[in-house]
Design a protein around this motif. Sequence first.
Motif, PDB file in Angstrom:
ATOM      1  N   GLN A   1     148.393 113.047  83.882  1.00  8.63           N
ATOM      2  CA  GLN A   1     149.132 112.867  82.635  1.00  8.63           C
ATOM      3  C   GLN A   1     148.211 112.733  81.439  1.00  8.63           C
ATOM      4  O   GLN A   1     148.604 112.237  80.398  1.00  8.63           O
ATOM      5  CB  GLN A   1     150.057 111.649  82.745  1.00  8.63           C
ATOM      6  N   GLN A   2     146.979 113.187  81.566  1.00  3.89           N
ATOM      7  CA  GLN A   2     146.048 113.167  80.449  1.00  3.89           C
ATOM      8  C   GLN A   2     146.086 114.468  79.655  1.00  3.89           C
ATOM      9  O   GLN A   2     145.433 114.572  78.629  1.00  3.89           O
ATOM     10  CB  GLN A   2     144.625 112.921  80.962  1.00  3.89           C
ATOM     11  N   SER A   3     146.818 115.458  80.129  1.00  2.00           N
ATOM     12  CA  SER A   3     146.948 116.718  79.404  1.00  2.00           C
ATOM     13  C   SER A   3     148.323 117.308  79.663  1.00  2.00           C
ATOM     14  O   SER A   3     148.912 117.077  80.720  1.00  2.00           O
ATOM     15  CB  SER A   3     145.856 117.710  79.838  1.00  2.00           C
ATOM     16  N   VAL A   4     148.818 118.058  78.682  1.00  2.00           N
ATOM     17  CA  VAL A   4     150.130 118.698  78.791  1.00  2.00           C
ATOM     18  C   VAL A   4     150.038 120.074  78.144  1.00  2.00           C
ATOM     19  O   VAL A   4     149.506 120.216  77.043  1.00  2.00           O
ATOM     20  CB  VAL A   4     151.230 117.858  78.106  1.00  2.00           C
ATOM     21  N   LEU A   5     150.558 121.082  78.829  1.00  2.12           N
ATOM     22  CA  LEU A   5     150.614 122.432  78.279  1.00  2.12           C
ATOM     23  C   LEU A   5     152.031 122.705  77.799  1.00  2.12           C
ATOM     24  O   LEU A   5     152.993 122.549  78.557  1.00  2.12           O
ATOM     25  CB  LEU A   5     150.218 123.459  79.341  1.00  2.12           C
ATOM     26  N   ASN A   6     152.169 123.096  76.528  1.00  8.83           N
ATOM     27  CA  ASN A   6     153.464 123.473  75.973  1.00  8.83           C
ATOM     28  C   ASN A   6     153.597 124.991  76.058  1.00  8.83           C
ATOM     29  O   ASN A   6     152.994 125.713  75.264  1.00  8.83           O
ATOM     30  CB  ASN A   6     153.585 123.001  74.523  1.00  8.83           C
ATOM     31  N   PRO A   7     154.371 125.512  77.013  1.00 10.19           N
ATOM     32  CA  PRO A   7     154.463 126.972  77.161  1.00 10.19           C
ATOM     33  C   PRO A   7     155.159 127.649  75.992  1.00 10.19           C
ATOM     34  O   PRO A   7     155.010 128.853  75.805  1.00 10.19           O
ATOM     35  CB  PRO A   7     155.263 127.135  78.468  1.00 10.19           C
ATOM     36  N   ALA A   8     155.909 126.901  75.191  1.00 11.06           N
ATOM     37  CA  ALA A   8     156.635 127.509  74.075  1.00 11.06           C
ATOM     38  C   ALA A   8     155.695 128.026  72.995  1.00 11.06           C
ATOM     39  O   ALA A   8     155.947 129.076  72.389  1.00 11.06           O
ATOM     40  CB  ALA A   8     157.620 126.491  73.483  1.00 11.06           C
ATOM     41  N   ASN A   9     154.592 127.297  72.736  1.00 14.38           N
ATOM     42  CA  ASN A   9     153.674 127.742  71.689  1.00 14.38           C
ATOM     43  C   ASN A   9     152.249 127.944  72.190  1.00 14.38           C
ATOM     44  O   ASN A   9     151.335 128.220  71.405  1.00 14.38           O
ATOM     45  CB  ASN A   9     153.668 126.741  70.524  1.00 14.38           C
TER      46      ASN A   9
END
Length: 805
Positions: A174-182
């Motif tokens: 939970q130290q990184s998150v990828l937003n596939p929308a942008n």
Amino acid sequence: MHPSDEQLSAYLDGELAPPDATAAAAHLRACAACAGTARRYAALDERLAAIPALGCGSALSLVSAKLDGELDREESAIAAAHLASCAACRADVLRWSVAERALAALPLARPSARVDAAIAALGRQPAGRRLPRIVWPVPALAVATVLSLFIVFDLSLGPSGPIAPGSALVAAVQQSVLNPANGILYVLHPDAGTVAALDAATLQPQTVIHVGGRPTALALNRTMTTLLVLDASAKTVTSIDCALNTITGSTAFAVAGTPTSLQVDQQGNVVVGAVAAMPAASAAPNGSPAPAGVLVVLNGGTGKVQAVKQVDVAPQVLVLEPNGRRALLVSADATTLVDASTYKALATAAGGIAAAFAASGDDFAILSRTANGASVSFARRSGTLVVGGTAQAIAALPDGGYAVLADLNGRGLITLIGPDGAIGGTLDAPANARDLAFDPSARQFAVIAPAGVTNVALPAAAVVVQQPAQTPAGTPLPTAPSTPKPSATPSPTPPASEAPVAIVAPRANDGLVPSNARAVWPGTYLVTLPQGQRPDRAIGDGTRIWYVDDDNRVSALNMTTGERFPIATLPAGATIGRLAVSPDHVYLLDPTRGVVYALTISTERLVTVPMPFAVSATSMTASPDERLWIGTPGAGLIGYDPRTGRTEKVAAGANLTALASDALGRIWIAARDRQAIDLYDPLNSTLTDVALTHGGSISALAVDRSGAIWIGADNGQLFAMRNSSLFFSGALGRPIDALVLDQNGAASFVSSGPTGTTYGSAAGLSRPIQAPVGSSGPIFDPLGRTWQADHAAGGFYVTLPEAAR
């Protein structure tokens, strides 16, 4: 509307607010005229900030002062630049160096009384005028540009380090998150209180969002297109607008416990997991076990608490199924599968540090840290798949399989697991990597490490190893087909989770067996250390082993007598990533704090040296003249002299991957895929290229006792050169992680893999030795034995010379 010249200058200097900077960047991509103006400004900045050229008369005073270590960083750079282009001055420096060495070799003698009197008279005279230091004008625009470049470089270093022990229990997943929308990758920097936004495809920094406090976990709310940031200490959830990358609000919530993780359900509600304040072993008033964890459900729109659920597992990690139907509450002791709407328990599974639902079907996998190394258990298969190393993170793959990130003695490794539970191959990852995010559209991993974020491409097709999908815990796994097996049969390796059993009695004439050692297999023994003194990191100098133990103590072990000596204690939060040893110093690099601890052996004095470049160190070595040298991916070669306390930066190129010092104190340098190696001579600040055609990336260097330089690559290639001429080449068939010298000063290779560490003579690649999973590389003693630190086993493995086994 075109931005003004002042706005363009402010954009190049990094002085615009994030929204204005985003707008300016978009305009420059669309407007050729403004882009051209910006390029001219940038070129002017470079010319203004460039090192000035000096004539010999002006430069020689600086060159002389540089040899004496009297210059600051800017003046030293001017002197080095002049020497690089002036053969006459280099000849003068050589003559001065010869004279200095001759003077230093003269015997010590007491001066006469007449000389003492003359020196005293000089001291009473008025002080003479010192040579003026050369200063060159640097306009404010150039200074601002350099500062803006430093800001970008600092962002590329990534987070300052993992969360310290004793803080909130937060999974690295939970130290990184990828937003596939942008296509934006958000990376958490807990110590800095910031979230960095990077382009997932190029890893170019977009902005830095300051949330304050000490954030501990991230989650993406796709319904609201917001990023949520949990602060466990403050018990708050901060919301960030993903379109503008700005903070839109912060919600405080009350919970009787320690928040550990958060997720967003299908309705857009925020679910925060916490470890209950009451220990799980205590009892409730009715005599039943007290709940170990708490789930707090917050309304995604208003932030108000909608429900508080008590659960029987202390959820260190909360993982939601992609379809929103189920959730996993993961703790170190057990994992509970629950209904994502009612949080009613559906099943229980093994504990771990992270988990992932399969991209298709109803399977899931739990990643655990065991004495055998990283292991994976599945919902639909019994048994455990052991992949080795220290488990860090797990991600689901589109084909229904998984990717596991593990740390192998500082080397990152991604293991690909197919839908059937079989290993399909491995990928190299950055050193000390702690987090993993997968972008299905780009088919690449974003690997987060203290040195920054690195993209690792997923191969178009992975060959699956034909092996049983159900592997009993502790069973060694075969390597992938691309890794040839050693031709010599390795010694059997016992499971590290079991206490070593004396299966071989020491022979009466076996004087090489250390005292109080237990035999674990023929020729190899285990020297167990007291509780709390298990070795974590270790390095040898030929007669002693210097190591850091559980309590962050630095101790020395005499390899001949077996005696142990506690030397110094590091700060409680220190995390040592690399070690180097010189004749009178042991250097311990802490990449999380950006410092180097320098221990003087003769005085046992420990000094903390601030070293910002330590966070991105890729290699480290110490030279016979006591200096420490650090290789970095972007800042070149960094040198530190403990005698003067001065630090110097050498422009030795980018992507440095390996360093080695020779007997003269010269430093050999390798830069990833560059088809050459460099030799830096600190005495005259010269850098010499030596051409070397090779495949893969150079990963290891060592200079043997004869003066030959040995070069190892991550594709298994091995070379040796003397006087710039190649005299040996071979192929090991497995990545070479390190090259070390044995008791005779000959080079040995070290290769780490999922099934353990392999080492052997670099000149005789046909007789490798298999070491236990999780053990360090070999440290050779004067008797020809090899010592290997093993934290899980609680001591050092000692392997006797082949003739004495």
